[in-house]
Design an enzyme around this catalytic site. Sequence first.
Site, short mmCIF file in Angstrom:
data_model
loop_
_atom_site.label_atom_id
_atom_site.label_comp_id
_atom_site.label_asym_id
_atom_site.label_seq_id
_atom_site.Cartn_x
_atom_site.Cartn_y
_atom_site.Cartn_z
N ASP A 114 0.86 -1.17 0.00
CA ASP A 114 0.00 0.00 0.00
C ASP A 114 0.91 1.24 0.00
O ASP A 114 2.13 1.13 0.08
CB ASP A 114 -0.92 -0.02 1.22
N GLU A 153 -10.26 6.34 4.53
CA GLU A 153 -9.28 5.71 5.41
C GLU A 153 -9.41 6.18 6.86
O GLU A 153 -10.51 6.32 7.38
CB GLU A 153 -7.88 5.91 4.83
#
Length: 644
Positions: A310, A516
């Site tokens: 990521d 997020e």
Amino acid sequence: MARTRIPVLPMGLVLWCCLNIPAKSEYMKYKDPNQLIPVRIQDLLDRMTLEEKIGQMVQIDLRVASAEVMKMYFIGSILSGGGHVPAPQASAEAWIDVINDFQRGCLSTRLGIPMIYGIDSVHGNGNVYKATIFPHNIGLGATRDPELVKKIGAATALETRATGIPYVFSPCIAVCRDPRWGRCYESYSEDPQIVQDMTEIILGLQGDIPTHSTKGVPFVAGKKKVVACAKHYVGDGGTTKGMNENNTVIDWQGLLSIHMPAYYTSIMKGVSTVMVSYSSWNGIKMHTNRELITGFLKNTLGFKGFVITDWEGLDRITTPPHANYSYSIQAGIHAGIDMVMVPYNYKEFIDGLTFYVRNNMIPMSRIDDAVARILRVKFVMGLFENPLADNSLADQLGSQEHRELAREAVRKSLVLLKNGQSEDQPLLPLPKKTSKILVAGSHADNLGYQCGGWTIEWQGFSGNNRTVGTTILSAIKNTVASSTDVIYKENPEAEFVKSNDFSYAIVVVGEHPYAETEGDSLNLTIAEPGPTTIRNVCGAIKCIVILISGRPVVIQPYLASIDALVAAWLPGTEGQGVADVLFGDHGFTGKLPRTWFKTVNQLPMNIGDPHYDPLFPFGFGLTTEPTKRLSYGNPFLRFSPFFN
């Protein structure tokens, strides 16, 4: 007999002639599309230096990329981080020009290995102006329609390729077990089976995998399809209290039965890449978990594509991030990560990894495995044959066909939670022809709010001027009879509502956009002034509340005063789909993809838990019939089974 005289040429002229005879170019197997892919991979690997190999393992952000950087460091990939674009409101052609410039830098290197460009097309090509924005995954989970999701994958592939981009960081196949998680809307459901079913999107993105394909080998069906990415491996939806990037505490059997099934299915469907989660499993950071990345994903499941980190995933191995980067490089690459999303400090990563390999601390075999996997995907997708994008698909961006598909998805994603104060007096569907209606709420006329995060900007946006679409207010005005007066007031006072003789009110409220960690919430409340709007309007007149949210939110305190309640999730740009169902052109069919709690104190709470006591259970959803099928427009309502 006369003798023939042979002239003697000067040595310089002889040498000049020799040097200028065209040499037969060397045959390179890796450039031959007729060769088998394993042959091409090995031929290219054998020609590559360590610097060229490590360059392939690097993915940098658009903001630091240039043709010169690509050439100098042999960079293998670029990405656009959330909101990182060539220019505000850049056209498809502008995207293509910028990406091709980077690609020409790669093609000018000694071996001419093309780079692969990636972007977060998580609900359509969301970074791009005018793209069709589909409902976020939680809404698609409510449709229970894998074929629809496959079509959305195909449309997303076209709209992404329209901008010259061949790689998407999608789908998210997390199983969200706690709605307090800020990424819960990226999950199709709390139910592993629904998430598994929705991996059908991979076939839409990459194309139908050929019969008898070898399990685990990536597949991409040409220039109208994209490389997909199953994420985030593994257990990201199960962290304690839903905290993003945190620890998932679960035993091996629980991990296999809840969080792993969609990965089995994705690999069977030929997914090309897998992204590793920031989160930990029982205290071990996933980016360092060799047992799960190399041992299980690669060796047991037979995944042959490449594994990618990521964003700054290696940095976040330590707390605080980047505290011991040299350790992070070694731990991550040793675990089995193949491509590293740096995205800015690429020189530091390249220098660090080079040091470890040259000092035999990371074996060359690990580097060769990583590069072979990256090259496999590039060969499979035809990148060597077609490295440069063209404008042939530019008209696919935001096409009417895709907008109609998104509108259908919105219709099917809506979940009707309440319809009238009693079962025998339903309020929905609404009449199109009446004297005057009120539309209220902060989310009624805000395209950014209804699209949510990962739209134009990483955290989403507010307003109607950042991209193209139809707000719910506009959709209502488009749908009602021309004689119906539609009054919009964002947060009206109760006295205003009582004194204006409205037939009914539609209140559209919910969460503000987030992505997020910024979306992690321990209270899960509707954003202000939403609760005030509900009280002022629903306390004075018949009201329909439409919730725009990425997850279930606290609604029980207001439920008694609400006459009809619709969970619309994050529908995207095509708000007309909401009006289609609200006014009866289509019926409500959506089912809750996750349990709707009474209070946050019950969380986490999922179907099958011993303490299961929801406000609305998993699978719940009232249905209505379209009014056009009924005499006099009388709505017919039936209660549907919870577990269809």
